[in-house]
Design a protein around this motif. Sequence first.
Motif, PDB file in Angstrom:
ATOM      1  N   PRO A  44       0.795  -1.166  -0.030  1.00  0.00           N
ATOM      2  CA  PRO A  44      -0.145   0.004   0.003  1.00  0.00           C
ATOM      3  C   PRO A  44       0.824   1.380  -0.018  1.00  0.00           C
ATOM      4  CG  PRO A  44      -0.832  -1.587   1.725  1.00  0.00           C
ATOM      5  CD  PRO A  44       0.520  -2.080   1.058  1.00  0.00           C
ATOM      6  N   LEU A  45       0.377   2.115  -0.826  1.00  0.00           N
ATOM      7  CA  LEU A  45       0.930   3.667  -0.861  1.00  0.00           C
ATOM      8  C   LEU A  45       0.053   4.833  -0.617  1.00  0.00           C
ATOM      9  CD1 LEU A  45       3.299   3.075  -3.975  1.00  0.00           C
ATOM     10  CD2 LEU A  45       4.029   2.808  -1.671  1.00  0.00           C
ATOM     11  N   THR A  46       0.392   5.695   0.205  1.00  0.00           N
ATOM     12  CA  THR A  46      -0.549   6.770   0.236  1.00  0.00           C
ATOM     13  C   THR A  46      -0.306   7.563  -0.826  1.00  0.00           C
ATOM     14  OG1 THR A  46       1.432   8.220   1.410  1.00  0.00           O
ATOM     15  CG2 THR A  46       0.197   6.821   2.948  1.00  0.00           C
ATOM     16  N   THR A  47      -1.059   8.787  -1.049  1.00  0.00           N
ATOM     17  CA  THR A  47      -1.177   9.509  -2.173  1.00  0.00           C
ATOM     18  C   THR A  47       0.102  10.374  -1.979  1.00  0.00           C
ATOM     19  OG1 THR A  47      -3.336  10.025  -1.785  1.00  0.00           O
ATOM     20  CG2 THR A  47      -2.389  11.474  -3.170  1.00  0.00           C
ATOM     21  N   SER A  48       0.722  10.857  -0.995  1.00  0.00           N
ATOM     22  CA  SER A  48       1.856  11.328  -0.998  1.00  0.00           C
ATOM     23  C   SER A  48       3.281  10.490  -1.332  1.00  0.00           C
ATOM     24  CB  SER A  48       2.324  12.063   0.611  1.00  0.00           C
ATOM     25  OG  SER A  48       1.163  12.785   0.823  1.00  0.00           O
ATOM     26  N   GLN A  49       3.248   9.495  -1.144  1.00  0.00           N
ATOM     27  CA  GLN A  49       4.209   8.452  -1.569  1.00  0.00           C
ATOM     28  C   GLN A  49       4.080   8.350  -3.172  1.00  0.00           C
ATOM     29  OE1 GLN A  49       3.205   5.358   1.063  1.00  0.00           O
ATOM     30  NE2 GLN A  49       5.040   5.510   2.484  1.00  0.00           N
ATOM     31  N   ILE A  50       2.773   8.183  -3.535  1.00  0.00           N
ATOM     32  CA  ILE A  50       2.604   7.878  -5.176  1.00  0.00           C
ATOM     33  C   ILE A  50       3.125   9.182  -5.760  1.00  0.00           C
ATOM     34  CG2 ILE A  50       0.761   7.658  -6.817  1.00  0.00           C
ATOM     35  CD1 ILE A  50      -0.945   6.176  -4.721  1.00  0.00           C
TER      36      ILE A  50
END
Length: 268
Positions: A44-50
Amino acid sequence: MAKPSTAQDSPGSSSNDETERKYRAPALEKGLDVLELLAREGVPLTTSQIASQLGRSVSELFRMVLTLEYRGYIAQSENGEGYELTNHLFTLGMAQAPTRTLLDVALPIMKELAQDVGQSCHLVVASGDQVVVVARIESPRDLGFAVRLGYRRRVIEAASGLLLYGLRSEQERAAWRPALEASDEQGQRMPSFLAEAEQAAAQGYMCRASDFVDGVTDLACPVMGREGPVAALTVPFIQCNPLPCTQEEVLERLKNATSRISSQLGGV
C-alpha cells in the motif's frame, strides 16, 4: 530547383514527436502511472508516496486517485495506511477469450486433482515480470494451504516462474530477461534463477521447498499450448496425517493433470 529544407521537414526535426504528443492523453497517462506503480511496488502507498515516486505533486494526483478508487481499480488497504490494487483489472483480463478457454479446460481437471490427492492446487500465468494466480481449488480436507485468487509474485521468486521461463524459446527468454533483471534489484537472484530454470526445463517440472512458507513443498508442472507454455499448475504440498498421497504420487498425478489440460488446448 530543389525546395529548401525547413525545420519542420529536416531530418533532425521533432515533427514526429510533436505529432505523437498531440494525440497523448495526459490524464489517462497519470492514471496508468498510478496503477503500474502500485502493481510494481506490491505494498500500500499513500497519495503522498505515490506523488513522490512519480515525481508529481499531491494536488496533481489527488483527483486521479479518488477517481480510480471510485471506479474500483484501487482501494484503501485494510490497515488504512495507503492504497492498493483491487482485483478489478484482473477481472477484466480474465474476460479475454484465451483465458476463459484455459479456465474452462483447467478447472474441472483441477477439481479432480484436488479431490484425488487431498491437496489444494492453483493455476498461474505470467504477467510482465510477475506470475499471477488465475484459478485455485482448495483442499477437500479440513486442513489445507491455499493461495488467494489474483495473488502475484515476481517470476524470479516463484517455482512456476522458473518453469514458464525455462520452457520458452531462447528468443522469448532474451526478450523477457531485461524485465526480470530489473526486478532483481540487488542482482543476487538472477544467476541461481537462470540455473534452476534450465534444470526445471530439462526435467519438465519443478519441486522445491517454498521460500515463503515453512513446511510447504511447491510442485509445479507446465500447461502447454500450441506455441509453448501458457500456464503452470502448482500443488503446494503439505505433510499431514493421514496422508492421502505421498509427494511422489502427487507429482505423478499433477503431471497427468497438466498433460490432459495441454492436450485439450492443442499443446504438446
